[in-house]
Design a protein around this motif. Structure first.
Motif, PDB file in Angstrom:
ATOM      1  N   PHE A  63      42.787  35.803  38.997  1.00 38.60           N
ATOM      2  CA  PHE A  63      42.762  37.379  38.515  1.00 38.60           C
ATOM      3  C   PHE A  63      41.657  37.374  37.236  1.00 38.60           C
ATOM      4  O   PHE A  63      40.999  38.407  37.188  1.00 38.60           O
ATOM      5  CB  PHE A  63      44.154  37.699  38.266  1.00 38.60           C
ATOM      6  N   VAL A  84      38.217  38.896  38.062  1.00 40.36           N
ATOM      7  CA  VAL A  84      37.818  39.973  38.351  1.00 40.36           C
ATOM      8  C   VAL A  84      37.053  40.808  37.623  1.00 40.36           C
ATOM      9  O   VAL A  84      37.226  40.655  36.257  1.00 40.36           O
ATOM     10  CB  VAL A  84      39.381  40.899  38.379  1.00 40.36           C
ATOM     11  N   TRP A 113      35.594  43.982  35.827  1.00 44.56           N
ATOM     12  CA  TRP A 113      36.130  45.385  35.660  1.00 44.56           C
ATOM     13  C   TRP A 113      34.756  46.110  35.202  1.00 44.56           C
ATOM     14  O   TRP A 113      34.798  47.356  35.206  1.00 44.56           O
ATOM     15  CB  TRP A 113      36.924  45.491  34.689  1.00 44.56           C
ATOM     16  N   TYR A 149      35.064  49.459  37.441  1.00 41.86           N
ATOM     17  CA  TYR A 149      36.050  49.341  38.672  1.00 41.86           C
ATOM     18  C   TYR A 149      37.551  49.267  38.284  1.00 41.86           C
ATOM     19  O   TYR A 149      37.865  48.897  37.083  1.00 41.86           O
ATOM     20  CB  TYR A 149      35.791  47.786  39.120  1.00 41.86           C
ATOM     21  N   ALA A 181      45.821  44.632  40.679  1.00 37.84           N
ATOM     22  CA  ALA A 181      44.681  45.549  40.522  1.00 37.84           C
ATOM     23  C   ALA A 181      44.901  46.894  39.753  1.00 37.84           C
ATOM     24  O   ALA A 181      44.112  47.599  39.409  1.00 37.84           O
ATOM     25  CB  ALA A 181      44.326  45.693  41.801  1.00 37.84           C
ATOM     26  N   LEU A 233      40.019  36.133  45.231  1.00 41.36           N
ATOM     27  CA  LEU A 233      39.538  37.412  44.515  1.00 41.36           C
ATOM     28  C   LEU A 233      39.093  38.536  45.316  1.00 41.36           C
ATOM     29  O   LEU A 233      39.337  39.603  44.814  1.00 41.36           O
ATOM     30  CB  LEU A 233      38.136  36.855  43.829  1.00 41.36           C
ATOM     31  N   ILE A 289      42.091  40.976  45.828  1.00 39.21           N
ATOM     32  CA  ILE A 289      42.410  41.938  44.642  1.00 39.21           C
ATOM     33  C   ILE A 289      41.395  42.902  44.738  1.00 39.21           C
ATOM     34  O   ILE A 289      41.864  43.934  44.509  1.00 39.21           O
ATOM     35  CB  ILE A 289      42.447  41.176  43.626  1.00 39.21           C
ATOM     36  N   GLU A 290      40.119  42.634  44.950  1.00 35.24           N
ATOM     37  CA  GLU A 290      39.128  43.797  44.796  1.00 35.24           C
ATOM     38  C   GLU A 290      39.227  44.538  45.888  1.00 35.24           C
ATOM     39  O   GLU A 290      38.671  45.748  45.970  1.00 35.24           O
ATOM     40  CB  GLU A 290      37.600  43.063  44.873  1.00 35.24           C
TER      41      GLU A 290
END
Length: 489
Positions: free
Chosen positions: A121, A124, A126, A146, A175, A472, A475-476
């Motif tokens: 996480f 990620v 952003w 994002y 997310a 990853l 989550i995206e």
């Protein structure tokens, strides 16, 4: 046999029964008898869950408060760890998992995947800086941000329910989405526990909602058709996945679909331990009820008779070492339901009609108990155009197909509507890699490498789905891209 606690709905922060107190029986695959009761959600219950998730996303700080999300998801993970014994009971009594399978795909692998989500996480992204660009006589600065996509409908299957539930729920929560989890009617308790423990963890009302019912389609179709639901994440059959795409089109809903498979394991002629590679292809773990199982074994034509002999011996040696509820060494139990048993047995009869030869198994085993037991089954003399080679059986049925050379093996592997997983075994790594790269599939194991793990993206080509889960990328899937540009001063 354990009696399971009643499975309750979780809507807007409240654990409760269904409208009117309606319930349905949860049937044990081991006995064919009720092992618990579950709330039977009505359309009004589902409507309340959608409204709660929408409100929690639109009116609270859940989508923007990353620190809160991570803290609560981490706390929820600890509660699941503390409830591992109950998770084991649910996997065994709802999904029909053999005791030896619980510590693998059913519980331990699911919780390991949860840990992997928490580990990846921090990666990620952003924001992304696109720099500035001159045009129309002035300078513009550009940046992408994002953001969570919004309200998620997570529709999950019965085969490895905790693993799939974790794959969707944890990614969506991290997310910044809110969600409605809709588990299969066969395995409502493995969904209900998310509501129970989310309440104990202190999740804000509406962030997580759990609904289920005896009707396998009612809640799911409401989620797919409702414009307040921004994304559907579905794992299940390709037929249902197509229906979800059709019904979601009206609201241009984003869909993530992890669907069926008919994956091939290719054992090349130079595999260093040919006999072991062939024998290990036996399709017995969890009675073959996995979307990524390698249910087509491809072996060289020059060694085809040898391979059939190896499999006859391997299945014979496996014998009756399956189907005992309290044996921790067993990795195969019943299939999940009477309907599924009848479906698998119909494919076995079809294989005989198509001219394939039974090398092992092929029968129901009522002597194992009142549940849904089918022998480990293997067909030889199979051609790739047979229905048993092209259609997903989702049971303990392996088909063995000969090939001429590497190109022929690749052709056979790719002559399938599906493209989810697969495997290649060879003593020459470069040769195996060349074959793996030419197979149109979302994941490939080379020489036994683990291509499925919580930190890796998982999904398929063709009729095996759209998008990726886990890692990853998983989550995206729940993020939107917003581009912001402003005129420089």
């Amino acid at each position: 046999m354990t009696s399971l606690p009643d499975a309750k709905l979780y809507i807007d922060g409240v654990l409760r029964g269904a409208e009117g107190g309606k319930t349905f029986d949860v049937i044990s695959p081991w006995t064919g008898e009720p092992v618990g009761k579950a709330a039977d959600a009505s359309a009004a219950d589902v409507e309340a869950a959608i409204a709660a998730a929408r409100r929690a996303f639109d009116e609270t700080d859940w989508s923007t408060n990353v620190e809160k999300r991570v803290a609560l998801v981490t706390k929820l993970r600890a509660l699941f760890e503390a409830n591992k014994e109950r998770l084991s009971d649910l996997a065994r009594n709802e999904a029909g998992a053999a005791w030896g399978a619980v510590g693998r795909a059913h519980v331990d692998m699911a919780l390991d995947g949860w840990d992997d989500y928490l580990k990846v996480f921090p990666e990620v992204r952003w924001e992304k800086d696109y720099g500035s660009r001159h045009g129309y006589g002035f300078e513009t600065v550009r940046k992408a941000v994002y953001e969570p996509v919004g309200v998620v409908g997570a529709i999950t299957p019965w085969n490895v329910p905790l693993y799939v539930n974790v794959g969707k729920v944890v990614a969506a929560l991290l997310a910044g989405c809110t969600l409605i989890l809709k588990p299969a009617p066969n395995t409502p308790g493995m969904g209900a526990i998310f509501g129970e423990l989310a309440k104990e963890a202190g999740f804000p009302p509406g962030v997580i909602n759990v609904v289920f019912g005896a009707d396998p389609a009612l809640a799911g179709e409401m989620l797919v058709q409702d414009p307040r639901v921004d994304l559907i994440s579905f794992t299940g059959s390709t037929g249902v996945g197509k229906r979800i795409m059709e019904q979601g089109a009206a609201s241009l809903k984003r869909v993530f679909l992890e669907l069926g498979g008919k994956s091939a394991k290719i054992v090349l002629d130079d595999a260093p331990n040919f006999a072991m590679e062939v024998a290990q292809a036996m399709l017995v773990f969890h009675a073959g009820q996995g979307c990524a199982v390698q249910s087509r074994l491809l072996v060289p034509k020059s060694r085809y008779e040898e391979a059939k002999g190896i499999l006859k011996h391997a299945y014979g040696s496996f014998g009756d070492n399956w189907g005992v509820f309290d044996d921790p060494k067993h990795i195969m139990g019943p299939v999940v339901s009477k309907r599924q048993m009848e479906r698998v047995l119909s494919y076995i009869e079809l294989g005989k009609e198509e001219g394939a030869t039974l090398l092992a198994g092929g029968k129901a085993r009522p002597d194992k108990g009142g549940g849904y037991f089918i022998e480990p089954t293997c067909f030889g003399d199979v051609t790739n155009d047979m229905r048993i080679a092209q259609e997903e059986i989702f049971g303990p049925v392996l088909v063995v197909i000969p090939f001429e050379d590497d190109n022929d093996a690749i052709r056979i592997a790719n002559e399938s509507a599906y493209g989810l997983s697969g495997g290649v075994s060879s003593g020459d790594l470069d040769r195996a890699m060349n074959v793996a790269k030419r197979i149109r599939s979302g994941s490939i194991s080379v020489n036994g490498g683990m291509c499925i793990a919580g930190d890796l993206p998982f999904g398929g080509y063709k009729a095996s789905g759209v998008g990726r889960e886990w890692g990853l990328e998983g989550i995206e899937e729940f993020l939107e891209t917003k581009l912001i540009a402003w005129r420089a001063a």
